[in-house]
Design a protein around this motif. Structure first.
Motif, PDB file in Angstrom:
ATOM      1  N   ALA A  44      11.332  -1.537   3.928  1.00 25.19           N
ATOM      2  CA  ALA A  44      10.506  -0.705   4.806  1.00 25.19           C
ATOM      3  C   ALA A  44       9.833  -1.575   5.868  1.00 25.19           C
ATOM      4  O   ALA A  44       9.641  -2.775   5.694  1.00 25.19           O
ATOM      5  N   ALA A  45       9.476  -0.956   6.950  1.00 27.64           N
ATOM      6  CA  ALA A  45       8.835  -1.670   8.059  1.00 27.64           C
ATOM      7  C   ALA A  45       7.530  -2.315   7.604  1.00 27.64           C
ATOM      8  O   ALA A  45       6.707  -1.691   6.957  1.00 27.64           O
ATOM      9  N   ARG A  46       7.375  -3.567   7.941  1.00 25.74           N
ATOM     10  CA  ARG A  46       6.162  -4.302   7.563  1.00 25.74           C
ATOM     11  C   ARG A  46       4.917  -3.751   8.251  1.00 25.74           C
ATOM     12  O   ARG A  46       3.820  -3.942   7.763  1.00 25.74           O
ATOM     13  N   ASP A  47       5.091  -3.098   9.376  1.00 23.87           N
ATOM     14  CA  ASP A  47       3.931  -2.565  10.093  1.00 23.87           C
ATOM     15  C   ASP A  47       3.540  -1.167   9.621  1.00 23.87           C
ATOM     16  O   ASP A  47       2.615  -0.570  10.153  1.00 23.87           O
ATOM     17  N   ASP A  48       4.217  -0.655   8.599  1.00 24.14           N
ATOM     18  CA  ASP A  48       3.890   0.660   8.045  1.00 24.14           C
ATOM     19  C   ASP A  48       2.862   0.470   6.935  1.00 24.14           C
ATOM     20  O   ASP A  48       3.170  -0.072   5.871  1.00 24.14           O
ATOM     21  N   SER A  49       1.644   0.909   7.158  1.00 22.46           N
ATOM     22  CA  SER A  49       0.573   0.702   6.178  1.00 22.46           C
ATOM     23  C   SER A  49       0.773   1.510   4.894  1.00 22.46           C
ATOM     24  O   SER A  49       0.104   1.251   3.899  1.00 22.46           O
ATOM     25  N   LEU A  50       1.692   2.454   4.903  1.00 20.53           N
ATOM     26  CA  LEU A  50       1.963   3.263   3.708  1.00 20.53           C
ATOM     27  C   LEU A  50       3.335   2.953   3.107  1.00 20.53           C
ATOM     28  O   LEU A  50       3.881   3.750   2.342  1.00 20.53           O
ATOM     29  N   ARG A  51       3.910   1.805   3.418  1.00 20.61           N
ATOM     30  CA  ARG A  51       5.270   1.499   2.967  1.00 20.61           C
ATOM     31  C   ARG A  51       5.406   1.481   1.439  1.00 20.61           C
ATOM     32  O   ARG A  51       6.419   1.908   0.903  1.00 20.61           O
ATOM     33  N   TYR A  52       4.395   0.999   0.746  1.00 20.15           N
ATOM     34  CA  TYR A  52       4.475   0.941  -0.719  1.00 20.15           C
ATOM     35  C   TYR A  52       4.389   2.337  -1.329  1.00 20.15           C
ATOM     36  O   TYR A  52       5.104   2.658  -2.278  1.00 20.15           O
ATOM     37  N   GLU A  53       3.519   3.165  -0.778  1.00 18.65           N
ATOM     38  CA  GLU A  53       3.371   4.536  -1.277  1.00 18.65           C
ATOM     39  C   GLU A  53       4.637   5.344  -0.973  1.00 18.65           C
ATOM     40  O   GLU A  53       5.105   6.113  -1.820  1.00 18.65           O
ATOM     41  N   LYS A  54       5.198   5.156   0.195  1.00 23.33           N
ATOM     42  CA  LYS A  54       6.422   5.875   0.568  1.00 23.33           C
ATOM     43  C   LYS A  54       7.582   5.483  -0.339  1.00 23.33           C
ATOM     44  O   LYS A  54       8.398   6.319  -0.725  1.00 23.33           O
ATOM     45  N   ARG A  55       7.658   4.211  -0.693  1.00 20.80           N
ATOM     46  CA  ARG A  55       8.731   3.759  -1.580  1.00 20.80           C
ATOM     47  C   ARG A  55       8.590   4.412  -2.958  1.00 20.80           C
ATOM     48  O   ARG A  55       9.586   4.806  -3.577  1.00 20.80           O
ATOM     49  N   MET A  56       7.357   4.554  -3.456  1.00 23.48           N
ATOM     50  CA  MET A  56       7.144   5.243  -4.742  1.00 23.48           C
ATOM     51  C   MET A  56       7.592   6.694  -4.658  1.00 23.48           C
ATOM     52  O   MET A  56       8.229   7.218  -5.574  1.00 23.48           O
ATOM     53  N   ILE A  57       7.226   7.350  -3.569  1.00 23.75           N
ATOM     54  CA  ILE A  57       7.592   8.757  -3.371  1.00 23.75           C
ATOM     55  C   ILE A  57       9.111   8.898  -3.312  1.00 23.75           C
ATOM     56  O   ILE A  57       9.688   9.784  -3.946  1.00 23.75           O
ATOM     57  N   ASP A  58       9.762   8.006  -2.557  1.00 23.20           N
ATOM     58  CA  ASP A  58      11.225   8.051  -2.469  1.00 23.20           C
ATOM     59  C   ASP A  58      11.870   7.894  -3.841  1.00 23.20           C
ATOM     60  O   ASP A  58      12.800   8.611  -4.189  1.00 23.20           O
TER      61      ASP A  58
END
Length: 174
Positions: free
Chosen positions: A150-164
């Motif tokens: 995920a994009a490093r500049d996405d502040s929600l990248r970790y949460e989005k990965r969990m959701i995915d």
């Protein structure tokens, strides 16, 4: 005649149809809906207000809602509907005010601050019959060691990965 053409033009520009049944047939039913249950009580909200008051914002909730609805719609069969109620969010990282005034409102990402989302859901078939329902606690204890495509500049990248990961588990295992 001019009035009818003008009215039709105004309705079309507004995205409306002069024939309500024609418009209803064009718009597919939303397959995923997300709501929040008392977001003012979320762990994330309380921490931001207490530890980083100038950064306190619930903008991330809008982003998460949109993300879950779009990703879920892509992953679910068209005839199914998923209702998600998010009951708590604790984003990856935290604030460490003891680091001093210059860093007191900077989110520090460490493995001791994993992301967590608590939710309940109902998966419905085309007739509205419940296929599956339950509650889940999404947590990623290895969020820093996992592949971060995920994009490093996405502040929600970790949460989005969990959701995915949760959505990819499929309707049988939601």
């Amino acid at each position: 005649m001019r009035m009818r053409i003008a009215l039709f033009g105004v309705l079309a520009a507004a995205g409306l149809s002069p024939c309500p049944t024609a418009r209803a047939a064009e718009v597919p039913a939303q397959t995923v809906t997300v709501t929040y249950d008392r977001p003012e009580r979320f762990t994330e909200t309380r921490e931001e207000k207490a530890l980083a008051p100038s950064r306190a914002s619930d903008d991330y909730l809008v982003t998460l809602k949109t993300y879950i609805e779009k990703r879920g719609a892509k992953m679910l069969p068209a005839e199914q509907h998923l209702d998600v109620v998010i009951t708590d969010v604790d984003r990856a990282g935290s604030f460490e005010p003891w680091r001093g005034p210059r860093l007191s409102e900077v989110r520090i990402i460490k493995d001791i601050y994993p992301p967590r989302i608590n939710l309940s859901f109902k998966l419905l078939d085309a007739q509205g019959k419940v296929i599956r329902e339950g509650t889940r606690t999404l947590r990623d204890l290895g969020f820093l060691t996992s592949d971060t495509a995920a994009a490093r500049d996405d502040s929600l990248r970790y949460e989005k990965r969990m959701i995915d990961r949760w959505l990819r588990s499929g309707p049988d295992k939601l």
